[in-house]
Design an enzyme around this catalytic site. Sequence first.
Site, mmCIF file in Angstrom:
data_model
loop_
_atom_site.group_PDB
_atom_site.id
_atom_site.type_symbol
_atom_site.label_atom_id
_atom_site.label_comp_id
_atom_site.label_asym_id
_atom_site.label_seq_id
_atom_site.Cartn_x
_atom_site.Cartn_y
_atom_site.Cartn_z
ATOM 1 N N ASP A 24 1.709 -13.365 9.564
ATOM 2 C CA ASP A 24 2.677 -13.566 10.650
ATOM 3 C C ASP A 24 2.329 -15.017 11.218
ATOM 4 O O ASP A 24 3.294 -15.705 11.726
ATOM 5 C CB ASP A 24 2.593 -12.692 11.720
ATOM 6 N N ASP B 178 -2.905 -11.633 12.141
ATOM 7 C CA ASP B 178 -2.060 -11.455 10.921
ATOM 8 C C ASP B 178 -1.855 -12.842 10.395
ATOM 9 O O ASP B 178 -1.069 -13.625 10.880
ATOM 10 C CB ASP B 178 -0.859 -10.728 11.176
ATOM 11 N N THR C 103 -0.717 7.633 -1.370
ATOM 12 C CA THR C 103 -1.934 7.683 -1.814
ATOM 13 C C THR C 103 -2.874 6.618 -1.325
ATOM 14 O O THR C 103 -4.181 6.535 -1.753
ATOM 15 C CB THR C 103 -1.854 7.206 -3.397
ATOM 16 N N ARG D 6 0.813 -1.164 0.004
ATOM 17 C CA ARG D 6 -0.015 0.059 -0.098
ATOM 18 C C ARG D 6 0.983 1.119 0.023
ATOM 19 O O ARG D 6 1.757 1.597 1.043
ATOM 20 C CB ARG D 6 -0.967 -0.077 1.210
HETATM 21 N N1 URA Z 1 -4.770 -9.409 7.141
HETATM 22 C C1 URA Z 1 -4.785 -10.082 8.180
HETATM 23 O O1 URA Z 1 -3.550 -11.109 8.135
HETATM 24 N N2 URA Z 1 -5.514 -10.294 9.184
HETATM 25 C C2 URA Z 1 -6.723 -9.392 9.275
HETATM 26 O O2 URA Z 1 -7.436 -9.453 10.131
HETATM 27 C C3 URA Z 1 -6.874 -8.409 8.152
HETATM 28 C C4 URA Z 1 -5.858 -8.443 7.203
#
Ligand code: URA
Length: 209
Positions: free
Chosen positions: A203, A200, A108, A104
Amino acid sequence: MSKVIEVNHPLIQHKITLIRDKHTGSKDFRQLVKEVSMLLGYEITRDLPLEEVEIETPIMKTKSKMLSGKKLGIIPILRAGLGMVDGILELIPAAKVGHIGLYRDPETLKPVEYYCKLPADVGERELIVVDPMLATGGSAAAAINFLKDRGATNIKLVNLIASPEGIAEVQKMHPDVDIYVASIDEKLNDHGYIVPGLGDAGDRLYGTK
Ligand code: URA
């Protein structure tokens, strides 16, 4: 308007619960993501066209069905999408795999492609775009744009967990793309995470922070 298919098979729901649990470590998380992806693959491929072929069993000649039609391509969105590739490839080993990496732009806030390597005949393939989490929908919509710019016309999106906001965004930008998902969660929080979600995905797959 595209379809949203929530695949709520008991095995998928059981495994999604384990995936959500913060006590599940990376090794099990990876295995479970692979297994759920494979189970979703069963549903994604439900409408693949068949043709009748003639074969000979040890007993007699007979007609039987085989897949026909377009070849498939699996397109993970880096990095977390990688975790879903192997499960689907076990079902469709002849599929080609293309990769799309997006980040991202901090100014912008728009997704920018930093990596894209696709099968040469991407326009002739039925494409399955995979990303475990459909959060804002920005990356998925952008990845689908990149594929369409390169000639793709037949695309499905597959996620483990989606937010209503992400689904609405993809449906708005790509009303021709059906979305397959194991769970539609409640909402996005202020940090862009899906609630209750699983944290995530990248992760948790790779043991990073
Ligand atoms: N990306 C992720 O890995 N987890 C989320 O909750 C949102 C985006």
